[in-house]
Design an enzyme around this catalytic site. Sequence first.
Site, short mmCIF file in Angstrom:
data_model
loop_
_atom_site.label_atom_id
_atom_site.label_comp_id
_atom_site.label_asym_id
_atom_site.label_seq_id
_atom_site.Cartn_x
_atom_site.Cartn_y
_atom_site.Cartn_z
N ASP A 16 4.42 6.18 9.70
CA ASP A 16 4.52 7.01 8.50
C ASP A 16 5.93 6.91 7.93
O ASP A 16 6.92 7.05 8.67
CB ASP A 16 4.19 8.47 8.84
CG ASP A 16 4.08 9.33 7.60
OD1 ASP A 16 2.98 9.40 7.03
OD2 ASP A 16 5.11 9.93 7.20
N ASN A 57 9.06 9.46 -4.25
CA ASN A 57 8.22 9.50 -5.46
C ASN A 57 8.73 10.53 -6.46
O ASN A 57 8.73 10.28 -7.67
CB ASN A 57 6.77 9.80 -5.09
CG ASN A 57 6.02 8.58 -4.58
OD1 ASN A 57 6.35 7.45 -4.93
ND2 ASN A 57 5.03 8.81 -3.74
N HIS A 68 6.74 6.99 -9.11
CA HIS A 68 5.71 6.33 -8.29
C HIS A 68 5.82 4.81 -8.35
O HIS A 68 5.41 4.13 -7.39
CB HIS A 68 4.32 6.78 -8.73
CG HIS A 68 4.01 8.20 -8.35
ND1 HIS A 68 3.54 8.54 -7.11
CD2 HIS A 68 4.13 9.37 -9.04
CE1 HIS A 68 3.35 9.86 -7.03
NE2 HIS A 68 3.71 10.38 -8.20
N ASP A 106 5.72 2.57 -5.13
CA ASP A 106 4.80 1.44 -4.92
C ASP A 106 5.56 0.19 -4.52
O ASP A 106 5.12 -0.57 -3.64
CB ASP A 106 3.99 1.19 -6.19
CG ASP A 106 2.93 2.25 -6.44
OD1 ASP A 106 2.67 3.04 -5.52
OD2 ASP A 106 2.39 2.28 -7.56
N GLU A 142 1.25 6.84 2.54
CA GLU A 142 2.45 6.19 3.08
C GLU A 142 2.29 5.92 4.58
O GLU A 142 3.26 5.76 5.30
CB GLU A 142 3.69 7.05 2.84
CG GLU A 142 3.73 8.35 3.58
CD GLU A 142 3.06 9.53 2.85
OE1 GLU A 142 3.37 10.67 3.19
OE2 GLU A 142 2.25 9.27 1.95
#
Length: 260
Positions: A136, A144, A149, A153, A179
């Site tokens: 994680d 973010n 975002h 990404d 994630e």
Amino acid sequence: MKDHDEETLLAEVAALLDLPEHIGHPLHGALQRLYRQHRDQRQQVERLISISDRYQLLAIEARQVTQQRYERTLRRQRKLSRISDGYQALMRERNQALQQASTHDPLTGLPNRRLVGERLEQLISERRRFTLALLDIDHFKLINDRHGHDIGDRLLVAITQELSATLRHYDLCGRWGGEEFLLLLADTDLDEAQTIVERLRHRLADVTIHDDGQPLSVTVSAGLSQHRRGEPHQHTLKRADEALLKAKRDGRNRSLSATR
């Protein structure tokens, strides 16, 4: 006898038959009948030749029409064959795209939960040992929120590339959540898996992207669990998830193995 010679001879016979002094000759009647018979036969032959010529002409025309129809049909079939081949190729591409979409994450291209689940069931049915590791990204929500975002990404893709480059060819890495990544380490016990994940965790910390010239990197937390013979893979996943939660509670940027 050539046609010209025959015509000349017939003309001479006709002229002899027309002479008055020959009318009473004993051979006059026989010669006249022979002349008429020959003339009639000649006319019949000419009619037959004419009919034959017309028939041959019709046959040639019919053959040409048939050939033209055949060529048109052949061109049409070839065109339909090309259309069919193109349609089949398109369907194969669509099916491959659907298969890819149903088994892989669209952003990272990694296997999704469905494909990972199928692989897990396969390893269990083959009675092979394996270890699972849940990874994680630490504080990914803050990334973010602060950078957007799109940057998030880009970071996910960069981490995916590093995972794919570092893992062994027979391991499987899937995107498990937003994630979160799942590593399926085949034919690997817990101690060996711990070494692999620690090396990978340090490499991921070196992954850097830039936002308006500003470098951005992250750390990851991991939880590991070795599969126990006879248990459903969901139980193995649950232990790995519990180990991951403990790693995050203990301060993140670390990996822990399930103890039970």
